[in-house]
Motif scaffolding. Structure first.
Motif, PDB file in Angstrom:
ATOM      1  N   ILE A  77       0.863  -1.178   0.000  1.00  0.00           N
ATOM      2  CA  ILE A  77       0.000   0.000   0.000  1.00  0.00           C
ATOM      3  C   ILE A  77       0.899   1.228   0.000  1.00  0.00           C
ATOM      4  O   ILE A  77       1.690   1.424   0.925  1.00  0.00           O
ATOM      5  CB  ILE A  77      -0.934   0.013   1.226  1.00  0.00           C
ATOM      6  CG1 ILE A  77      -1.812  -1.236   1.238  1.00  0.00           C
ATOM      7  CG2 ILE A  77      -1.773   1.291   1.247  1.00  0.00           C
ATOM      8  CD1 ILE A  77      -2.650  -1.402   2.500  1.00  0.00           C
ATOM      9  N   THR A  78       0.760   2.039  -1.045  1.00  0.00           N
ATOM     10  CA  THR A  78       1.576   3.243  -1.191  1.00  0.00           C
ATOM     11  C   THR A  78       0.660   4.454  -1.200  1.00  0.00           C
ATOM     12  O   THR A  78      -0.239   4.558  -2.043  1.00  0.00           O
ATOM     13  CB  THR A  78       2.390   3.207  -2.496  1.00  0.00           C
ATOM     14  OG1 THR A  78       3.169   2.015  -2.525  1.00  0.00           O
ATOM     15  CG2 THR A  78       3.291   4.424  -2.613  1.00  0.00           C
ATOM     16  N   GLU A  79       0.884   5.372  -0.269  1.00  0.00           N
ATOM     17  CA  GLU A  79       0.105   6.605  -0.250  1.00  0.00           C
ATOM     18  C   GLU A  79       0.810   7.644  -1.105  1.00  0.00           C
ATOM     19  O   GLU A  79       2.040   7.792  -1.037  1.00  0.00           O
ATOM     20  CB  GLU A  79      -0.044   7.118   1.180  1.00  0.00           C
ATOM     21  CG  GLU A  79      -0.950   8.323   1.280  1.00  0.00           C
ATOM     22  CD  GLU A  79      -1.272   8.703   2.715  1.00  0.00           C
ATOM     23  OE1 GLU A  79      -2.077   9.650   2.878  1.00  0.00           O
ATOM     24  OE2 GLU A  79      -0.765   8.073   3.663  1.00  0.00           O
ATOM     25  N   ILE A  80       0.029   8.343  -1.921  1.00  0.00           N
ATOM     26  CA  ILE A  80       0.600   9.406  -2.747  1.00  0.00           C
ATOM     27  C   ILE A  80      -0.247  10.667  -2.586  1.00  0.00           C
ATOM     28  O   ILE A  80      -1.457  10.593  -2.374  1.00  0.00           O
ATOM     29  CB  ILE A  80       0.700   9.011  -4.237  1.00  0.00           C
ATOM     30  CG1 ILE A  80      -0.659   8.617  -4.812  1.00  0.00           C
ATOM     31  CG2 ILE A  80       1.693   7.885  -4.434  1.00  0.00           C
ATOM     32  CD1 ILE A  80      -0.650   8.382  -6.307  1.00  0.00           C
ATOM     33  N   ALA A  81       0.407  11.813  -2.643  1.00  0.00           N
ATOM     34  CA  ALA A  81      -0.268  13.113  -2.588  1.00  0.00           C
ATOM     35  C   ALA A  81      -0.110  13.745  -3.960  1.00  0.00           C
ATOM     36  O   ALA A  81       0.923  14.334  -4.266  1.00  0.00           O
ATOM     37  CB  ALA A  81       0.343  13.989  -1.503  1.00  0.00           C
ATOM     38  N   LEU A  82      -1.112  13.566  -4.795  1.00  0.00           N
ATOM     39  CA  LEU A  82      -1.055  14.105  -6.152  1.00  0.00           C
ATOM     40  C   LEU A  82      -1.128  15.624  -6.103  1.00  0.00           C
ATOM     41  O   LEU A  82      -1.972  16.188  -5.407  1.00  0.00           O
ATOM     42  CB  LEU A  82      -2.197  13.548  -6.995  1.00  0.00           C
ATOM     43  CG  LEU A  82      -2.185  12.042  -7.233  1.00  0.00           C
ATOM     44  CD1 LEU A  82      -3.433  11.623  -7.999  1.00  0.00           C
ATOM     45  CD2 LEU A  82      -0.943  11.634  -8.003  1.00  0.00           C
ATOM     46  N   THR A  83      -0.271  16.268  -6.856  1.00  0.00           N
ATOM     47  CA  THR A  83      -0.284  17.729  -6.939  1.00  0.00           C
ATOM     48  C   THR A  83      -0.700  18.214  -8.315  1.00  0.00           C
ATOM     49  O   THR A  83      -1.162  19.338  -8.454  1.00  0.00           O
ATOM     50  CB  THR A  83       1.109  18.299  -6.606  1.00  0.00           C
ATOM     51  OG1 THR A  83       2.074  17.701  -7.472  1.00  0.00           O
ATOM     52  CG2 THR A  83       1.482  18.009  -5.161  1.00  0.00           C
ATOM     53  N   THR A  84      -0.556  17.377  -9.330  1.00  0.00           N
ATOM     54  CA  THR A  84      -0.914  17.754 -10.692  1.00  0.00           C
ATOM     55  C   THR A  84      -1.633  16.593 -11.351  1.00  0.00           C
ATOM     56  O   THR A  84      -1.193  15.450 -11.258  1.00  0.00           O
ATOM     57  CB  THR A  84       0.356  18.086 -11.511  1.00  0.00           C
ATOM     58  OG1 THR A  84       1.131  19.053 -10.799  1.00  0.00           O
ATOM     59  CG2 THR A  84      -0.001  18.626 -12.877  1.00  0.00           C
ATOM     60  N   VAL A  85      -2.767  16.900 -11.994  1.00  0.00           N
ATOM     61  CA  VAL A  85      -3.539  15.890 -12.720  1.00  0.00           C
ATOM     62  C   VAL A  85      -4.066  16.518 -14.006  1.00  0.00           C
ATOM     63  O   VAL A  85      -4.136  17.742 -14.125  1.00  0.00           O
ATOM     64  CB  VAL A  85      -4.722  15.350 -11.877  1.00  0.00           C
ATOM     65  CG1 VAL A  85      -4.236  14.627 -10.631  1.00  0.00           C
ATOM     66  CG2 VAL A  85      -5.686  16.447 -11.520  1.00  0.00           C
ATOM     67  N   VAL A  86      -4.435  15.684 -14.975  1.00  0.00           N
ATOM     68  CA  VAL A  86      -5.042  16.199 -16.197  1.00  0.00           C
ATOM     69  C   VAL A  86      -6.469  16.664 -15.904  1.00  0.00           C
ATOM     70  O   VAL A  86      -7.092  16.238 -14.927  1.00  0.00           O
ATOM     71  CB  VAL A  86      -5.040  15.137 -17.328  1.00  0.00           C
ATOM     72  CG1 VAL A  86      -3.626  14.743 -17.705  1.00  0.00           C
ATOM     73  CG2 VAL A  86      -5.875  13.943 -16.969  1.00  0.00           C
TER      74      VAL A  86
END
Length: 94
Positions: A77-86
């Protein structure tokens, strides 16, 4: 957001034998509004689920996967904090 990466630790025949209950479990993840996308790895060594929510709740749901209960797959399980998305995927950002 979380990336749930599952890797088979038993032969594909074992995974296939529990696939129907696993897919019922996947559907419940969507019903809980926790899962956003899912699918098989290529080559077929496991799968990936994109999920949102509280980490403790996600860990509890992962533990209830029939693949885990039968020792067929293990999860990372990897948590990610997205800052940019399409455009159109803004809901994925924290």
């Amino acid at each position: 957001m979380f990336i749930l990466s599952l890797t088979y630790v038993k032969p594909l025949e074992a995974a296939d034998a529990v696939m129907a209950p696993h897919m019922d479990w996947v559907k419940r993840g969507y019903d809980l509004d926790m899962f956003l996308a899912s699918g098989r790895k290529v080559p077929r060594t496991g799968g990936v689920i994109l999920a949102k929510g509280d980490r403790a709740a996600i860990e509890a749901v992962v533990a209830s996967d029939p693949f885990v209960e039968h020792g067929i797959a293990e999860y990372t399980i990897t948590e990610i904090a997205l800052t940019t998305v399409v455009e159109g995927l803004e809901m994925l950002k924290d």
